[in-house]
Each structure stands twice: as C-alpha cells, then as structure tokens.
Design an enzyme around this catalytic site. Structure first.
Site, PDB file in Angstrom:
ATOM      1  N   LYS A   1     -91.293  73.840 -15.401  1.00 43.97           N
ATOM      2  CA  LYS A   1     -92.078  74.959 -15.940  1.00 43.97           C
ATOM      3  C   LYS A   1     -91.174  75.901 -16.731  1.00 43.97           C
ATOM      4  O   LYS A   1     -90.009  76.104 -16.374  1.00 43.97           O
ATOM      5  CB  LYS A   1     -92.732  75.753 -14.791  1.00 43.97           C
ATOM      6  CG  LYS A   1     -93.389  74.878 -13.739  1.00 43.97           C
ATOM      7  CD  LYS A   1     -94.128  75.660 -12.676  1.00 43.97           C
ATOM      8  CE  LYS A   1     -94.533  74.773 -11.522  1.00 43.97           C
ATOM      9  NZ  LYS A   1     -93.473  74.560 -10.518  1.00 43.97           N
TER      10      LYS A   1
ATOM     11  N   TYR B   1     -86.759  78.051 -10.471  1.00 42.68           N
ATOM     12  CA  TYR B   1     -86.293  77.678  -9.123  1.00 42.68           C
ATOM     13  C   TYR B   1     -84.779  77.445  -9.095  1.00 42.68           C
ATOM     14  O   TYR B   1     -84.180  77.395  -8.025  1.00 42.68           O
ATOM     15  CB  TYR B   1     -87.010  76.428  -8.588  1.00 42.68           C
ATOM     16  CG  TYR B   1     -88.523  76.502  -8.564  1.00 42.68           C
ATOM     17  CD1 TYR B   1     -89.194  77.720  -8.710  1.00 42.68           C
ATOM     18  CD2 TYR B   1     -89.302  75.360  -8.396  1.00 42.68           C
ATOM     19  CE1 TYR B   1     -90.583  77.786  -8.707  1.00 42.68           C
ATOM     20  CE2 TYR B   1     -90.689  75.425  -8.381  1.00 42.68           C
ATOM     21  CZ  TYR B   1     -91.329  76.635  -8.548  1.00 42.68           C
ATOM     22  OH  TYR B   1     -92.697  76.697  -8.546  1.00 42.68           O
TER      23      TYR B   1
ATOM     24  N   ASP C   1     -92.265  68.624  -8.194  1.00 47.85           N
ATOM     25  CA  ASP C   1     -92.650  69.829  -8.925  1.00 47.85           C
ATOM     26  C   ASP C   1     -91.521  70.851  -8.848  1.00 47.85           C
ATOM     27  O   ASP C   1     -91.252  71.422  -7.796  1.00 47.85           O
ATOM     28  CB  ASP C   1     -93.928  70.421  -8.301  1.00 47.85           C
ATOM     29  CG  ASP C   1     -94.422  71.631  -9.075  1.00 47.85           C
ATOM     30  OD1 ASP C   1     -95.218  71.439 -10.016  1.00 47.85           O
ATOM     31  OD2 ASP C   1     -93.997  72.761  -8.752  1.00 47.85           O
TER      32      ASP C   1
ATOM     33  N   HIS D   1     -95.284  78.803 -16.941  1.00 47.53           N
ATOM     34  CA  HIS D   1     -95.281  79.175 -15.514  1.00 47.53           C
ATOM     35  C   HIS D   1     -96.246  80.337 -15.219  1.00 47.53           C
ATOM     36  O   HIS D   1     -96.985  80.303 -14.240  1.00 47.53           O
ATOM     37  CB  HIS D   1     -93.847  79.541 -15.097  1.00 47.53           C
ATOM     38  CG  HIS D   1     -93.556  79.340 -13.657  1.00 47.53           C
ATOM     39  ND1 HIS D   1     -92.315  78.997 -13.185  1.00 47.53           N
ATOM     40  CD2 HIS D   1     -94.331  79.442 -12.556  1.00 47.53           C
ATOM     41  CE1 HIS D   1     -92.352  78.885 -11.866  1.00 47.53           C
ATOM     42  NE2 HIS D   1     -93.564  79.154 -11.466  1.00 47.53           N
TER      43      HIS D   1
HETATM   44  P1  NAD Z   1     -96.423  75.611   0.863  1.00 50.13           P
HETATM   45  O1  NAD Z   1     -97.830  76.054   1.020  1.00 50.13           O
HETATM   46  O2  NAD Z   1     -96.115  74.240   0.436  1.00 50.13           O
HETATM   47  O3  NAD Z   1     -95.699  75.949   2.243  1.00 50.13           O
HETATM   48  C1  NAD Z   1     -94.358  75.629   2.463  1.00 50.13           C
HETATM   49  C2  NAD Z   1     -93.919  76.226   3.791  1.00 50.13           C
HETATM   50  O4  NAD Z   1     -94.830  75.833   4.813  1.00 50.13           O
HETATM   51  C3  NAD Z   1     -92.558  75.701   4.220  1.00 50.13           C
HETATM   52  O5  NAD Z   1     -91.531  76.526   3.739  1.00 50.13           O
HETATM   53  C4  NAD Z   1     -92.654  75.741   5.728  1.00 50.13           C
HETATM   54  O6  NAD Z   1     -92.376  77.039   6.209  1.00 50.13           O
HETATM   55  C5  NAD Z   1     -94.122  75.458   5.982  1.00 50.13           C
HETATM   56  N1  NAD Z   1     -94.430  74.031   6.231  1.00 50.13           N
HETATM   57  C6  NAD Z   1     -94.279  72.970   5.385  1.00 50.13           C
HETATM   58  N2  NAD Z   1     -94.718  71.853   5.962  1.00 50.13           N
HETATM   59  C7  NAD Z   1     -95.157  72.192   7.192  1.00 50.13           C
HETATM   60  C8  NAD Z   1     -95.717  71.462   8.252  1.00 50.13           C
HETATM   61  N3  NAD Z   1     -95.931  70.163   8.162  1.00 50.13           N
HETATM   62  N4  NAD Z   1     -96.053  72.138   9.380  1.00 50.13           N
HETATM   63  C9  NAD Z   1     -95.861  73.478   9.477  1.00 50.13           C
HETATM   64  N5  NAD Z   1     -95.334  74.223   8.503  1.00 50.13           N
HETATM   65  C10 NAD Z   1     -94.986  73.582   7.363  1.00 50.13           C
HETATM   66  O7  NAD Z   1     -95.719  76.704  -0.085  1.00 50.13           O
HETATM   67  P2  NAD Z   1     -94.947  76.729  -1.450  1.00 50.13           P
HETATM   68  O8  NAD Z   1     -93.590  76.164  -1.361  1.00 50.13           O
HETATM   69  O9  NAD Z   1     -95.098  78.133  -1.919  1.00 50.13           O
HETATM   70  O10 NAD Z   1     -95.847  75.832  -2.437  1.00 50.13           O
HETATM   71  C11 NAD Z   1     -95.582  74.460  -2.692  1.00 50.13           C
HETATM   72  C12 NAD Z   1     -95.047  74.256  -4.084  1.00 50.13           C
HETATM   73  O11 NAD Z   1     -95.936  74.826  -5.051  1.00 50.13           O
HETATM   74  C13 NAD Z   1     -93.724  74.980  -4.367  1.00 50.13           C
HETATM   75  O12 NAD Z   1     -92.632  74.365  -3.744  1.00 50.13           O
HETATM   76  C14 NAD Z   1     -93.720  74.927  -5.864  1.00 50.13           C
HETATM   77  O13 NAD Z   1     -93.360  73.630  -6.305  1.00 50.13           O
HETATM   78  C15 NAD Z   1     -95.170  75.231  -6.182  1.00 50.13           C
HETATM   79  N6  NAD Z   1     -95.409  76.676  -6.448  1.00 50.13           N
HETATM   80  C16 NAD Z   1     -95.747  77.054  -7.711  1.00 50.13           C
HETATM   81  C17 NAD Z   1     -95.984  78.377  -8.010  1.00 50.13           C
HETATM   82  C18 NAD Z   1     -96.373  78.764  -9.394  1.00 50.13           C
HETATM   83  O14 NAD Z   1     -96.389  79.956  -9.715  1.00 50.13           O
HETATM   84  N7  NAD Z   1     -96.705  77.823 -10.241  1.00 50.13           N
HETATM   85  C19 NAD Z   1     -95.864  79.365  -7.016  1.00 50.13           C
HETATM   86  C20 NAD Z   1     -95.535  78.956  -5.725  1.00 50.13           C
HETATM   87  C21 NAD Z   1     -95.328  77.620  -5.448  1.00 50.13           C
END
Ligand code: NAD
Length: 275
Positions: A76, A51, A46, A109
């Site tokens: 997106k 990004y 994704d 997005h």
């Molecule tokens: P997430 O909830 O996936 O959290 C990621 C963070 O959690 C990492 O940076 C790390 O600090 C921690 N983490 C990851 N694995 C872990 C583990 N096993 N144990 C402990 N901590 C851990 O947050 P995200 O990146 O915001 O969301 C995931 C994906 O969703 C993004 O990478 C993106 O692709 C998508 N996204 C989309 C939008 C949108 O507006 N459409 C917005 C935000 C994110």
C-alpha cells in the site's frame, strides 16, 4: 487445504484468506512470521510501506522457494506519497524492497480527503497497472463519496476497498455499495484486533457449538459473507489456527446472529479525517 479465490473486477484471482503483517517488526519477527505462514499454507500476504517490513516480507518469500505465480502480494502507498508520479516512484521503492518485479495488488492506503490528492494518485495507479508493476489496483479506507469521485473522474473502478470490518463493526452500507459496483471487500482487523469481540458471549457460544475457537468462528463469518481477510498473528499456533477455517460451515442463522452484533464499534481512525 485449499483456500477459495475471489475473482476481482479485472479478472485477477485473489485468495480469500491471507496473512497480515501490520505491527509485525521488520527483521527476524516478520521474516519468521511470514515463513511460518507460508509453511502453514498461506499464499497471500498483506503488507504496506507504512508497516516498514516490506524487505523482511520479501526475504521470507525468496527463502521459501515458492513459485512467484503461486503467491499473492499486496502493498500500500504511504500517506506522504500521494500524487500521480509520486505514487509510481513509491511503488518502485516497494518493489525493490520486496525483491519483486510486480505486486499483485497495490492500494491507496488512506484517502486523506483534506489533502485532496487521491484522484490524481489514482491516475498514477492506473499507469502503474498499465506498466505491469501491479496486476490489480485498489483502495483502502475509502468512504462512499471518495469512491463516487473516482467513478466520476477516472476510468477505473477499484478492484478492492480494504476497510475495517468485524462483526461488531459490520459496515453494511459500504459493503452493499461495493457489491453494487463490483468492488471486492477486504476486511482489515477481521478479528477486531483480538479485543473484546473474541470474548463476546455470542462468539463463545458459537465456538462451543461448532467445536472451534472464537477466532475461527469470526473468520468463518467473514468468509461466508464473501469478505477477503488476512488475520495477523506472530504466534505459531494461531497462524495455523487462523488458516484452518475451511473444514466447517456456519448455519445461516448463526451468520445472521454474528451480523447482529454490529454496534458501530470502529477501532481504527475515521477515514474522513485521518492522515
Ligand atoms: P486482527 O483483527 O487480525 O487481529 C490481530 C490480533 O488478534 C493479534 O495481534 C492477536 O493479538 C490477536 N489474535 C490473532 N489470532 C488470534 C487467535 N487465533 N486467537 C486469539 N487472538 C488472536 O488485526 P490487524 O492486524 O489489525 O488486522 C489484520 C491485517 O489487516 C493487518 O495485519 C494488516 O495487514 C491489515 N490492516 C490494514 C489496515 C488499513 O488501514 N488498510 C489497518 C489495519 C490492519
């Protein structure tokens, strides 16, 4: 380990677990993270124009040698590219960066309701799908009134709505709307961005009970609710850990307990005003 797929409303199958690359720097960091994820078995990536790492994602995909048909790639549309023609030009640019002829899923997005261009943009998305540039089309951060407007004014129901969801921000009302209208829920920030949720006493107790990590408990909750997730990490051990969520099952009452953590804790921007 095989990841279950969800069949979208246009018949396209999407792996329920993928790898998210928001805040993963373009270049070595993104190339290495995606390469590790593909190595660990992830087949769904994704990304987004916003990004800035589509090119790196594309390089990692090309280097992996994995057949295109085995991969599911989402990107997106950037907020400054709304508009029927503009959205299609932006997709062409994304495809060039990714080194692909077609993405699997293309999303608006953010709705940017004040700009009032998302309906026109959606018509461009319908055309992009008809032209074969994307297999499925969907939206992200759409609220019920935005989805209602697409239903009233266009011919295509989005295949997915990618929205912020985690146990302390459960989005029950929007998810119920999705269920009633054949829209799959993609949960962004499924781990609550690794914040206080992963230290919550309830999550820690369930981690202890199942002999799993807090992140695995939270991801399993999403999977059992039917959400599509793509946790992000650049840490090799976590990339593997987050993929390993199919060898156990939460009891129904434990799913309900996690659902009960909902406190309306939105982390990201409000879609009604953002952009
Ligand atoms: P997430 O909830 O996936 O959290 C990621 C963070 O959690 C990492 O940076 C790390 O600090 C921690 N983490 C990851 N694995 C872990 C583990 N096993 N144990 C402990 N901590 C851990 O947050 P995200 O990146 O915001 O969301 C995931 C994906 O969703 C993004 O990478 C993106 O692709 C998508 N996204 C989309 C939008 C949108 O507006 N459409 C917005 C935000 C994110």
């Amino acid at each position: 380990m095989s990841v279950p797929t969800i069949t979208l409303n246009d018949g396209v199958q999407i792996p329920q677990l993928g790898f998210g690359v928001w805040q993963v720097d373009a270049g070595t960091e993104a190339e290495e993270a995606v390469a590790r994820a593909l190595d660990a078995g992830y087949r769904h990536i994704d990304t987004a124009q916003m990004y800035g790492n589509e090119e790196s994602v594309g390089k990692a995909i090309a280097k992996s040698g994995i057949a295109r048909g085995e991969l599911f790639v989402t990107t997106k549309l950037n907020n400054d590219r709304h508009g029927r023609q503009e959205a299609q030009k932006a997709l062409d640019e994304s495809l060039a960066k990714l080194g692909l002829d077609q993405v699997d899923l293309y999303l608006i997005h953010w709705p940017q309701p004040k700009r009032d261009a998302y309906v026109d943009t959606w018509r461009g998305f319908e055309e992009a799908k008809a032209a074969g540039k994307t297999r499925s089309i969907g939206v992200s951060n759409f609220q019920i009134p935005h989805l209602d407007r697409l239903a009233a004014e266009t011919d295509t129901v989005p295949s997915v709505n990618q929205i912020e969801v985690h146990p302390d921000f459960g989005q029950a009302v929007l998810r119920a709307y999705h269920r009633d209208h054949g829209i799959a829920t993609e949960a962004w920030s499924p781990l609550g961005q690794g914040g206080p949720l992963l230290q919550d006493g309830v999550v820690l107790a369930l981690a202890e009970k199942y002999g799993r990590t807090p992140a695995q408990i939270v991801l399993r909750w999403h999977i059992q609710l039917g959400n599509i997730v793509f946790p992000k990490s650049v840490t090799p051990s976590r990339i593997v850990e987050n993929f390993d969520v199919f060898g156990f099952e939460l009891a129904d009452d434990d799913v309900a307990t996690l659902t009960g953590l909902d406190a309306g804790n939105r982390i990201g921007p409000d879609p009604d005003t953002f952009g």
